[in-house]
Motif scaffolding. Structure first.
Motif, PDB file in Angstrom:
ATOM      1  N   VAL A  13      38.242  49.422  44.697  1.00  0.00           N
ATOM      2  CA  VAL A  13      38.332  50.229  43.484  1.00  0.00           C
ATOM      3  C   VAL A  13      39.244  51.399  43.806  1.00  0.00           C
ATOM      4  O   VAL A  13      38.948  52.188  44.700  1.00  0.00           O
ATOM      5  CB  VAL A  13      36.954  50.776  43.027  1.00  0.00           C
ATOM      6  N   SER A  14      40.377  51.488  43.095  1.00  0.00           N
ATOM      7  CA  SER A  14      41.261  52.639  43.299  1.00  0.00           C
ATOM      8  C   SER A  14      42.323  52.715  42.217  1.00  0.00           C
ATOM      9  O   SER A  14      42.912  51.707  41.857  1.00  0.00           O
ATOM     10  CB  SER A  14      41.928  52.587  44.672  1.00  0.00           C
ATOM     11  N   LYS A  15      42.516  53.923  41.690  1.00  0.00           N
ATOM     12  CA  LYS A  15      43.610  54.254  40.773  1.00  0.00           C
ATOM     13  C   LYS A  15      43.878  53.207  39.687  1.00  0.00           C
ATOM     14  O   LYS A  15      44.960  52.668  39.576  1.00  0.00           O
ATOM     15  CB  LYS A  15      44.881  54.521  41.566  1.00  0.00           C
ATOM     16  N   GLY A  16      42.857  52.920  38.901  1.00  0.00           N
ATOM     17  CA  GLY A  16      43.022  52.025  37.763  1.00  0.00           C
ATOM     18  C   GLY A  16      42.957  50.548  38.093  1.00  0.00           C
ATOM     19  O   GLY A  16      43.257  49.708  37.249  1.00  0.00           O
ATOM     20  N   VAL A  17      42.540  50.216  39.303  1.00  0.00           N
ATOM     21  CA  VAL A  17      42.431  48.818  39.737  1.00  0.00           C
ATOM     22  C   VAL A  17      41.037  48.595  40.328  1.00  0.00           C
ATOM     23  O   VAL A  17      40.515  49.470  41.033  1.00  0.00           O
ATOM     24  CB  VAL A  17      43.497  48.480  40.807  1.00  0.00           C
ATOM     25  N   ALA A  18      40.461  47.442  40.046  1.00  0.00           N
ATOM     26  CA  ALA A  18      39.181  47.086  40.662  1.00  0.00           C
ATOM     27  C   ALA A  18      39.139  45.587  40.905  1.00  0.00           C
ATOM     28  O   ALA A  18      39.632  44.797  40.092  1.00  0.00           O
ATOM     29  CB  ALA A  18      38.013  47.506  39.774  1.00  0.00           C
ATOM     30  N   ILE A  19      38.559  45.212  42.033  1.00  0.00           N
ATOM     31  CA  ILE A  19      38.350  43.805  42.377  1.00  0.00           C
ATOM     32  C   ILE A  19      36.883  43.651  42.749  1.00  0.00           C
ATOM     33  O   ILE A  19      36.365  44.387  43.588  1.00  0.00           O
ATOM     34  CB  ILE A  19      39.244  43.370  43.550  1.00  0.00           C
ATOM     35  N   CYS A  20      36.224  42.717  42.068  1.00  0.00           N
ATOM     36  CA  CYS A  20      34.829  42.451  42.377  1.00  0.00           C
ATOM     37  C   CYS A  20      34.565  40.959  42.291  1.00  0.00           C
ATOM     38  O   CYS A  20      35.417  40.190  41.834  1.00  0.00           O
ATOM     39  CB  CYS A  20      33.888  43.254  41.485  1.00  0.00           C
ATOM     40  N   ARG A  21      33.396  40.557  42.754  1.00  0.00           N
ATOM     41  CA  ARG A  21      33.099  39.126  42.794  1.00  0.00           C
ATOM     42  C   ARG A  21      31.674  38.822  42.360  1.00  0.00           C
ATOM     43  O   ARG A  21      30.782  39.650  42.497  1.00  0.00           O
ATOM     44  CB  ARG A  21      33.407  38.535  44.158  1.00  0.00           C
ATOM     45  N   LEU A  22      31.535  37.599  41.860  1.00  0.00           N
ATOM     46  CA  LEU A  22      30.251  37.060  41.429  1.00  0.00           C
ATOM     47  C   LEU A  22      29.903  35.916  42.371  1.00  0.00           C
ATOM     48  O   LEU A  22      30.692  34.972  42.505  1.00  0.00           O
ATOM     49  CB  LEU A  22      30.349  36.542  39.988  1.00  0.00           C
ATOM     50  N   PRO A  23      28.754  35.972  43.040  1.00  0.00           N
ATOM     51  CA  PRO A  23      28.407  34.891  43.959  1.00  0.00           C
ATOM     52  C   PRO A  23      28.082  33.601  43.212  1.00  0.00           C
ATOM     53  O   PRO A  23      27.758  33.624  42.029  1.00  0.00           O
ATOM     54  CB  PRO A  23      27.170  35.428  44.683  1.00  0.00           C
ATOM     55  N   ASP A  24      28.185  32.504  43.918  1.00  0.00           N
ATOM     56  CA  ASP A  24      27.810  31.207  43.366  1.00  0.00           C
ATOM     57  C   ASP A  24      26.323  30.997  43.646  1.00  0.00           C
ATOM     58  O   ASP A  24      25.935  30.671  44.762  1.00  0.00           O
ATOM     59  CB  ASP A  24      28.643  30.103  44.020  1.00  0.00           C
ATOM     60  N   ARG A  25      25.498  31.250  42.616  1.00  0.00           N
ATOM     61  CA  ARG A  25      24.053  31.106  42.748  1.00  0.00           C
ATOM     62  C   ARG A  25      23.550  30.171  41.658  1.00  0.00           C
ATOM     63  O   ARG A  25      23.924  30.339  40.478  1.00  0.00           O
ATOM     64  CB  ARG A  25      23.361  32.462  42.629  1.00  0.00           C
ATOM     65  N   PRO A  26      22.725  29.204  41.998  1.00  0.00           N
ATOM     66  CA  PRO A  26      22.242  28.235  41.003  1.00  0.00           C
ATOM     67  C   PRO A  26      21.612  28.872  39.764  1.00  0.00           C
ATOM     68  O   PRO A  26      21.775  28.362  38.657  1.00  0.00           O
ATOM     69  CB  PRO A  26      21.206  27.404  41.773  1.00  0.00           C
TER      70      PRO A  26
END
Length: 147
Positions: free
Chosen positions: A26-39
């Motif tokens: 997360v920095s200066k107008g950008v964000a990267i996040c993830r969703l795990p693979d859960r049943p």
């Protein structure tokens, strides 16, 4: 920014925490996040439910927003006004969201300082483990003055 935006967002939005969303950047107008693979997050075809995908994308867009405007929380509340989702491919496995705010901090704050309620877009791309785009979103945010 003087606080951990990802941690702040997960504390403020328990549903994102419940889904297991994590933040990579997360920095200066950008964000990267993830969703795990859960049943328990799967839909009838075995991939993440559309609601989980949307929450991932909205979380990324919120983090991108807070990275630029988190210092303004004492005078304005960030709120989503509209969202547009395009599902391009069946999402399977872990999904990564990358969000980019499409306005400058200076432009948005100038509107807020002028007594207007600024609106700005955040574009989000969701990709699978192979790097293929499974969905695109545009999330429009506003800063609603608190006074």
């Amino acid at each position: 920014m003087s606080f951990d935006v990802g941690e702040f967002l997960l504390q403020s939005v328990p549903f994102a925490r419940e889904l297991g969303i994590t933040f990579d950047k997360v920095s200066k107008g950008v964000a990267i996040c993830r969703l795990p693979d859960r049943p328990e997050l799967h839909n009838h075809v075995g991939g993440p439910h559309a609601g989980a995908l949307f929450t991932l994308a909205e979380s990324a867009s919120g983090a991108a927003t807070l990275s630029l405007f988190g210092s303004e929380l004492s005078r304005a509340v960030p709120l989503v006004t509209t969202s547009t989702v395009t599902y391009r491919k069946l999402a399977m496995g872990e999904i990564v969201a990358e969000a980019h705010l499409d306005a400058s901090r200076e432009e948005v704050l100038a509107e807020l300082d002028a007594g207007r309620r600024p609106e700005f877009r955040v574009t989000v791309t969701l990709t699978n483990a192979d790097g293929l785009t499974v969905s695109d979103l545009t999330v429009t945010w506003t800063l609603r003055p608190t006074a």
